[in-house]
Structure formats: C-alpha cells, structure tokens
Design a protein around this motif. Structure first.
Motif, PDB file in Angstrom:
ATOM      1  N   MET A   1      48.832  28.132  43.611  1.00 35.05           N
ATOM      2  CA  MET A   1      48.403  28.853  42.428  1.00 35.05           C
ATOM      3  C   MET A   1      49.577  29.724  41.945  1.00 35.05           C
ATOM      4  O   MET A   1      50.097  30.525  42.708  1.00 35.05           O
ATOM      5  N   PRO A   2      49.982  29.571  40.697  1.00 34.76           N
ATOM      6  CA  PRO A   2      51.078  30.401  40.194  1.00 34.76           C
ATOM      7  C   PRO A   2      50.647  31.859  40.033  1.00 34.76           C
ATOM      8  O   PRO A   2      49.460  32.166  39.930  1.00 34.76           O
ATOM      9  N   VAL A   3      51.628  32.733  40.016  1.00 36.23           N
ATOM     10  CA  VAL A   3      51.403  34.157  39.806  1.00 36.23           C
ATOM     11  C   VAL A   3      52.070  34.525  38.487  1.00 36.23           C
ATOM     12  O   VAL A   3      53.215  34.136  38.223  1.00 36.23           O
ATOM     13  N   VAL A   4      51.350  35.267  37.641  1.00 38.29           N
ATOM     14  CA  VAL A   4      51.835  35.672  36.327  1.00 38.29           C
ATOM     15  C   VAL A   4      51.878  37.195  36.277  1.00 38.29           C
ATOM     16  O   VAL A   4      50.914  37.848  36.663  1.00 38.29           O
ATOM     17  N   GLY A   5      52.989  37.742  35.799  1.00 45.09           N
ATOM     18  CA  GLY A   5      53.111  39.188  35.658  1.00 45.09           C
ATOM     19  C   GLY A   5      53.843  39.533  34.381  1.00 45.09           C
ATOM     20  O   GLY A   5      54.606  38.722  33.849  1.00 45.09           O
ATOM     21  N   GLY A   6      53.620  40.730  33.888  1.00 48.10           N
ATOM     22  CA  GLY A   6      54.263  41.180  32.657  1.00 48.10           C
ATOM     23  C   GLY A   6      55.206  42.333  32.918  1.00 48.10           C
ATOM     24  O   GLY A   6      55.021  43.108  33.852  1.00 48.10           O
ATOM     25  N   LEU A   7      56.226  42.461  32.082  1.00 42.52           N
ATOM     26  CA  LEU A   7      57.185  43.553  32.205  1.00 42.52           C
ATOM     27  C   LEU A   7      56.701  44.814  31.508  1.00 42.52           C
ATOM     28  O   LEU A   7      57.349  45.846  31.582  1.00 42.52           O
ATOM     29  N   GLY A  12      50.334  39.920  27.144  1.00 45.04           N
ATOM     30  CA  GLY A  12      49.631  38.648  27.270  1.00 45.04           C
ATOM     31  C   GLY A  12      49.535  38.116  28.680  1.00 45.04           C
ATOM     32  O   GLY A  12      49.224  36.947  28.884  1.00 45.04           O
ATOM     33  N   THR A  13      49.769  38.955  29.673  1.00 40.32           N
ATOM     34  CA  THR A  13      49.733  38.516  31.062  1.00 40.32           C
ATOM     35  C   THR A  13      48.374  37.925  31.434  1.00 40.32           C
ATOM     36  O   THR A  13      48.288  36.823  31.993  1.00 40.32           O
ATOM     37  N   THR A  14      47.300  38.629  31.122  1.00 39.76           N
ATOM     38  CA  THR A  14      45.961  38.150  31.472  1.00 39.76           C
ATOM     39  C   THR A  14      45.632  36.871  30.720  1.00 39.76           C
ATOM     40  O   THR A  14      45.048  35.939  31.286  1.00 39.76           O
ATOM     41  N   THR A  15      46.020  36.794  29.463  1.00 38.52           N
ATOM     42  CA  THR A  15      45.756  35.601  28.667  1.00 38.52           C
ATOM     43  C   THR A  15      46.435  34.380  29.271  1.00 38.52           C
ATOM     44  O   THR A  15      45.811  33.329  29.454  1.00 38.52           O
ATOM     45  N   VAL A  16      47.721  34.510  29.615  1.00 43.83           N
ATOM     46  CA  VAL A  16      48.463  33.384  30.195  1.00 43.83           C
ATOM     47  C   VAL A  16      47.918  33.054  31.584  1.00 43.83           C
ATOM     48  O   VAL A  16      47.764  31.883  31.933  1.00 43.83           O
ATOM     49  N   ALA A  17      47.596  34.071  32.365  1.00 42.07           N
ATOM     50  CA  ALA A  17      47.049  33.821  33.702  1.00 42.07           C
ATOM     51  C   ALA A  17      45.731  33.055  33.616  1.00 42.07           C
ATOM     52  O   ALA A  17      45.503  32.109  34.374  1.00 42.07           O
ATOM     53  N   ALA A  25      49.088  39.295  38.102  1.00 43.69           N
ATOM     54  CA  ALA A  25      49.720  40.373  38.862  1.00 43.69           C
ATOM     55  C   ALA A  25      49.836  41.654  38.044  1.00 43.69           C
ATOM     56  O   ALA A  25      50.328  42.654  38.552  1.00 43.69           O
ATOM     57  N   GLY A  26      49.414  41.626  36.790  1.00 43.14           N
ATOM     58  CA  GLY A  26      49.515  42.815  35.950  1.00 43.14           C
ATOM     59  C   GLY A  26      50.964  43.139  35.623  1.00 43.14           C
ATOM     60  O   GLY A  26      51.810  42.260  35.542  1.00 43.14           O
ATOM     61  N   VAL A  27      51.247  44.426  35.478  1.00 42.44           N
ATOM     62  CA  VAL A  27      52.610  44.865  35.161  1.00 42.44           C
ATOM     63  C   VAL A  27      53.437  44.837  36.432  1.00 42.44           C
ATOM     64  O   VAL A  27      53.027  45.377  37.462  1.00 42.44           O
ATOM     65  N   THR A 101      37.171  40.031  20.763  1.00 37.62           N
ATOM     66  CA  THR A 101      36.669  40.865  21.855  1.00 37.62           C
ATOM     67  C   THR A 101      36.889  40.191  23.207  1.00 37.62           C
ATOM     68  O   THR A 101      36.983  40.871  24.223  1.00 37.62           O
ATOM     69  N   ASP A 102      36.972  38.857  23.230  1.00 38.63           N
ATOM     70  CA  ASP A 102      37.175  38.137  24.485  1.00 38.63           C
ATOM     71  C   ASP A 102      38.114  36.941  24.273  1.00 38.63           C
ATOM     72  O   ASP A 102      37.696  35.785  24.339  1.00 38.63           O
ATOM     73  N   PRO A 103      39.415  37.221  24.044  1.00 34.41           N
ATOM     74  CA  PRO A 103      40.350  36.104  23.855  1.00 34.41           C
ATOM     75  C   PRO A 103      40.568  35.320  25.148  1.00 34.41           C
ATOM     76  O   PRO A 103      41.011  34.184  25.119  1.00 34.41           O
ATOM     77  N   TRP A 104      40.234  35.921  26.294  1.00 36.86           N
ATOM     78  CA  TRP A 104      40.486  35.275  27.580  1.00 36.86           C
ATOM     79  C   TRP A 104      39.606  34.053  27.789  1.00 36.86           C
ATOM     80  O   TRP A 104      40.017  33.110  28.462  1.00 36.86           O
ATOM     81  N   SER A 105      38.411  34.044  27.219  1.00 37.96           N
ATOM     82  CA  SER A 105      37.560  32.853  27.317  1.00 37.96           C
ATOM     83  C   SER A 105      38.194  31.694  26.559  1.00 37.96           C
ATOM     84  O   SER A 105      38.203  30.555  27.043  1.00 37.96           O
TER      85      SER A 105
END
Length: 161
Positions: A1-7, A12-17, A25-27, A101-105
C-alpha cells in the motif's frame, strides 16, 4: 500500500490517498522520511518546499505530485522542485471539488469509473501515471526514502507545521 503525504495542509493529500487507496500520512514537514507520493502546491513556494525536501538521488525515489493552483498545469516549472524525484506529476483541477462537501467520495471512485467526465478522466490519467511510476520504479518494495537535507526548514513567508 503506498503512503501519501503533503508538504503543507490543503494540498490534496487526502484526496490523492483516497483515489490511490493509499495510506494518508498527512503533513510530512519536518520528517526525515518521505512517503511514496509527496504533494505540494504548483506555486513558487510549494516547489521551494519540494526542493528543500529533495530525496537522495537513486532508484526508488518518491513521486512529487503538484496540487493544481491554476487551470494550466503545463505552465508550472517543475524543474524548480529539484532533480531527486522519480517524476513530477501535475494533477489537473477538478471543477467542483474545491466547493464540494465530500470530494473524497468522488476521488475514491475516480479510477473505477467507466465513462467519467473530462476533468475526472484527466485526473485519473495523472493518478495512473503516479501508480505506474511507483510500480515500475520499485518504490512500493522499498522503505520510505530519507531526505538528503534532513528536516525541512521554513521558506521565507511560509510557516511549516
């Protein structure tokens, strides 16, 4: 499983994850280890943060994804992020996600849609490039990458963390 984090927050970290079905991984500011996919804004200050977090050169480097601040990702000077990244992928803007309100879906379903609208199709293509780079470069079989320059330092006018 890849790990995604933002600087930074809001890149957009949560969106890409969610779209890659990866761990969020958040910031990651201030960490010595970089996740598989690192996000920053496609601005001068965002690319400066990416240059400061520059991974060590070599195989298995993380992919840098640029959060769209403009509608013209081709107008971004990706070379400002430095040479240590496996690749720099500009994510296209998806109209409506900024106000949703919920772009993650929507993001979680973007790769599974059979006939998405043009904006989602371009976003899915960019995610496909990221997934291919992670797979082809062997990134998913390696531990998180150490940053060559140690912990991130603040860029003038930018507050980390």
């Amino acid at each position: 499983m890849p790990v995604v984090g933002g600087l930074a927050g809001g890149v957009g970290t949560t969106t890409v994850a969610r779209a890659l079905r990866a761990r969020d991984a958040g910031v990651v500011a201030g960490h010595d280890l970089l996740p598989d996919v690192v996000l920053c804004r496609d601005t001068t200050s965002g690319l400066a943060l990416a240059a400061r977090a520059l991974p060590r050169p070599g195989p298995g480097a993380p992919v840098l994804a640029l959060h769209p601040g403009t509608d013209d990702p081709d107008g971004v000077d990706a070379t400002a992020a430095g040479p240590g990244w496996a690749a720099v992928v500009a994510l296209p803007a998806v109209p409506g996600w900024a106000r949703a309100t919920d772009p993650w879906s929507d993001a979680a379903d973007v790769l599974g849609r059979t006939d998405p609208p043009a904006a989602l199709r371009r976003y899915a293509e960019a995610l496909g490039r990221i997934a291919a780079l992670l797979t082809e470069g062997g990134r998913l079989t390696r531990p998180l990458a150490a940053s060559a320059r140690g912990p991130l330092r603040a860029v003038r006018g930018v507050r980390l963390g």
